[in-house]
Design an enzyme around this catalytic site. Structure first.
Site, PDB file in Angstrom:
ATOM      1  N   GLY A  10       0.814  -1.211   0.000  1.00 39.65           N
ATOM      2  CA  GLY A  10       0.000   0.000   0.000  1.00 39.65           C
ATOM      3  C   GLY A  10       0.844   1.256   0.000  1.00 39.65           C
ATOM      4  N   SER A  12       1.165   3.612  -2.502  1.00 40.10           N
ATOM      5  CA  SER A  12       0.848   4.647  -3.482  1.00 40.10           C
ATOM      6  C   SER A  12       0.061   5.821  -2.911  1.00 40.10           C
ATOM      7  CB  SER A  12       0.056   4.044  -4.653  1.00 40.10           C
ATOM      8  OG  SER A  12      -1.192   3.532  -4.212  1.00 40.10           O
ATOM      9  N   ASN A  85       1.416  -2.380   5.456  1.00 42.09           N
ATOM     10  CA  ASN A  85       0.671  -1.132   5.617  1.00 42.09           C
ATOM     11  C   ASN A  85      -0.707  -1.173   4.961  1.00 42.09           C
ATOM     12  OD1 ASN A  85       0.340   1.911   5.883  1.00 42.09           O
ATOM     13  ND2 ASN A  85       0.440   1.688   3.652  1.00 42.09           N
ATOM     14  N   TYR A 150     -12.600  -4.140  11.219  1.00 41.49           N
ATOM     15  CA  TYR A 150     -11.319  -3.461  11.011  1.00 41.49           C
ATOM     16  C   TYR A 150     -10.480  -3.483  12.292  1.00 41.49           C
ATOM     17  CZ  TYR A 150      -8.132   0.376   9.720  1.00 41.49           C
ATOM     18  OH  TYR A 150      -7.024   1.158   9.451  1.00 41.49           O
ATOM     19  N   LYS A 154      -6.719  -5.134  13.181  1.00 38.59           N
ATOM     20  CA  LYS A 154      -5.600  -4.317  13.638  1.00 38.59           C
ATOM     21  C   LYS A 154      -5.109  -4.759  15.016  1.00 38.59           C
ATOM     22  CE  LYS A 154      -5.176  -1.739  10.007  1.00 38.59           C
ATOM     23  NZ  LYS A 154      -3.935  -1.789   9.198  1.00 38.59           N
TER      24      LYS A 154
END
Length: 242
Positions: A10, A12, A85, A150, A154
């Protein structure tokens, strides 16, 4: 800094993009992934003067990490740093969450990190050198309504970080996590202003947390300056949990 390649998933946009820029500025060779935004990825490549190269990766593609890791090492050199990430979100109240959404978030965020670790570890173990940083979230330690899936992923990353640090320490491989607070990135661009104000109200520092702030901690953890640090989760949250 070490001489090897850092692989960032990730890279970009958001924190990942800030990290690619920061590592390239220090002369590190960087491989980073993107899912669908190829134009943004090529733009990041162009910014970094040949030190960064992008590979496509969908976190839900279980075979892909094992394919791109050898490609990266053939193209750029040995991978001695990994930053997990990339992540997805499908926010909704748990009672209304369908199995498909739950499974997608768990498989991408936690399963994707697992598969990327598994892909880079054989050669790290052989070389007896490496540093892995898993990007968690404040949701893992301070609940947010609508982010049960989520937050579970995490929090899972922190648990995986600690166990993996125990597995790999004798092989001179360090594993840590960074726990960002509210960071203004594309991932939260659709958050209503009143909700953002509510989330920021708990911060002790008025400046908040930028992608560059998080990137700076990750750069440190990847470096030999952090050679005595492993199995830890570092909050970078403008004092939200103070």
């Amino acid at each position: 800094m070490n001489d090897g390649v850092v692989l960032i998933t990730g890279g970009s946009r958001g924190i990942g993009r800030a990290l690619v820029r920061a590592l390239s500025a220090e002369g590190r060779r960087v491989a980073f992934t993107y899912c669908s935004g190829e134009a943004a990825a090529r733009s990041v490549e162009a910014e970094c003067g040949g030190l960064a190269k992008a590979w496509q990766l969908d976190l839900g593609d279980r075979a892909r990490p094992g394919v791109i890791v050898p490609e990266i090492e053939d193209a750029l050199g040995a991978i001695d740093g990994l930053v997990n990430n990339a992540a997805i979100r499908r926010d909704q109240l748990l009672a209304a969450t369908p199995d498909a959404d739950w499974d997608a978030v768990i498989d991408a965020n936690l399963g994707g990190a697992f598969r990327c670790c598994r892909a880079v570890l054989p050669k790290m173990i052989t070389r007896r050198a490496g540093s892995i940083v898993n990007v968690s979230s404040l949701t893992a330690v301070r609940g947010v309504a609508g982010q049960a899936a989520y937050g579970a992923t995490k929090a899972g990353l922190i648990g995986m970080t600690k166990s993996l640090a125990r597995e790999l320490g004798k092989r001179n491989i360090r594993v840590n996590a960074v726990v960002p607070g509210l960071v203004m990135t594309e991932m939260i661009a659709d958050t209503p202003p009143e909700r953002l104000k509510e989330l920021r109200a708990i911060e002790a520092l008025p400046s908040g947390t930028s992608p560059e702030d998080v990137a700076a901690m990750i750069v440190f953890l990847l470096s030999d300056r952090a050679r005595a640090i492993t199995g830890q989760a570092f909050l970078v949250d403008a004092g939200s949990t103070a």
